[in-house]
Design a protein around this motif. Structure first.
Motif: not given
Length: 389
Positions: A91, A93, A95
């Motif tokens: 990832t 991100s 989040s």
């Protein structure tokens, strides 16, 4: 016997995997913050999701293991962890990192309940207690191995997520192993006609084990949270030097877990646990009252040794008073321990602001005295019931 060994190995891997994620976040806060250009405090809070998820996982396991079936939930659990580890590695991100860490925490909590359920289903009496204590040793072994992978990765300019990816591969291997393993021994308490699980047996000893582990984790994490500051203030030494008290604790914990396994194989778990709580009471009493700085290292090593097998010793103690322990018995005790670990920093911080650091540290041996008293009462009650029967 081969099937028993496979199931027991799966229970060890559950602790190994959870430790792979839980024991190294202090090393990863800064690298993650740099990777995602985030504030270190925001990143640090992400790891609260891991602990909170673990508590949620133990609560979920209380209701789900017997309904879904231990083999099915084991497969779901470790495939989810493997996918989450891959997401952490790939990832870009923050989040996604938050979601993945929450899932890992929840699955880790479920995994610890699975591990305990396997052992109490497969093994009995002293060997059951020994196997449960070995799980704590497995946790500590992972706490040595995976931080070494992290250290290697960071020192060679590799991604922070490589150690977590390594844990993910272990989780994938665990899922494959679970797929090929027969779990009949762990589900033999199901009614053959209805397919429903028998009702879990509850008594005062199971309840006292849960309460005792909650209080034990409350005392332990109060120590781990405040001991460096306490030593710094009391002996007027640099914080970096005072912080060594935590390193000394974890160093002794690994040795303590391994030695505890040998001890438990030779004595009753009730006597072992009460002996450890007595030593914890004595050692913490000396820690908070001594004026000799040179004693602190030895006392901390002793405390780490004593608390090394705290979690699973309470599980072994609680289930030793029932004829057939269930996943709900194990989950209840683990929920209690997770709650104690999770709420300890908040509770101790509140009291530190009200009554001061010195008084908070004095409360630690008092908590151990309360645990010991409760264990003695619970044990005597159980003995009296056996005499009457």
């Amino acid at each position: 016997m081969k099937n028993k060994i496979s199931l027991t190995l799966l229970s060890f891997l559950a602790n190994f995997i959870m430790a792979g994620f839980a024991t190294q976040f202090g090393m990863l806060i800064e690298p993650i913050a740099e990777k995602f250009s985030a504030n270190v405090n925001d990143v640090a809070s992400i790891f609260s999701l891991l602990n909170g998820g673990a508590l949620a996982g133990t609560v979920a396991a209380f209701f789900l293991i017997e309904k879904i079936g231990i083999k099915r939930i084991t497969l779901i659990n470790y495939l989810t962890i493997a996918l989450s580890a891959a997401a952490l590695h790939l990832t870009s991100s923050l989040s996604v990192v938050m979601v993945a860490m929450t899932l890992v925490g929840m699955c880790g909590g479920v995994g610890l309940c699975i591990a305990g359920t396997i052992v109490v289903s497969v093994w009995k009496e002293k060997i059951q207690s020994s196997m449960l204590v070995v799980q704590d040793a497995t946790f500590n072994v992972a706490g040595v191995i995976f931080p070494l992978i992290t250290t290697y990765a960071l020192s060679n300019a590799l991604s922070w997520s490589y150690s977590y990816l390594a844990v993910g591969f272990v989780a994938l291997g665990t899922a494959i192993m679970a797929l090929m393993t027969n779990f009949t021994l762990c589900e033999k308490h199901r009614d053959s006609e209805t397919g429903k699980s028998e009702k879990s047996e509850w008594n005062s000893s199971i309840i006292s084990a849960g309460i005792g582990l909650f209080m034990g984790m409350l005392a332990l994490y109060t120590f781990l949270t405040w001991a460096p500051m306490f030593v710094k203030q009391k002996f007027d030494i640099p914080f970096e030097e005072a912080g060594n008290i935590i390193t000394q604790y974890w160093s002794a914990a690994l040795v303590g877990a391994l030695l505890s396994t040998a001890i438990v194989s030779r004595v009753k778990i009730q006597h072992f646990l009460m002996g450890m709580m007595t030593l914890a009471l004595i050692i913490t009493s000396v820690i908070v009252t001594t004026e000799k700085l040179e004693w602190m290292s030895y006392l901390t090593y002793g405390y780490g040794f004593v608390c090394a097998a705290l979690y699973n010793s309470f599980i072994a103690y609680g289930v030793s008073f029932v004829k057939q322990a269930s996943s709900k018995n194990v989950s209840f005790i683990l929920i209690s321990g997770s709650a104690g670990a999770m709420f300890s920093p908040a509770i101790s911080s509140m009291f530190e602001s009200i009554i001061g650091l010195q008084t908070v540290m004095y409360a630690i041996p008092v908590i151990y005295a309360m645990i010991l008293s409760m264990l003695l009462i619970s044990h005597q009650t159980a003995v009296n019931k056996l005499v009457k029967a």
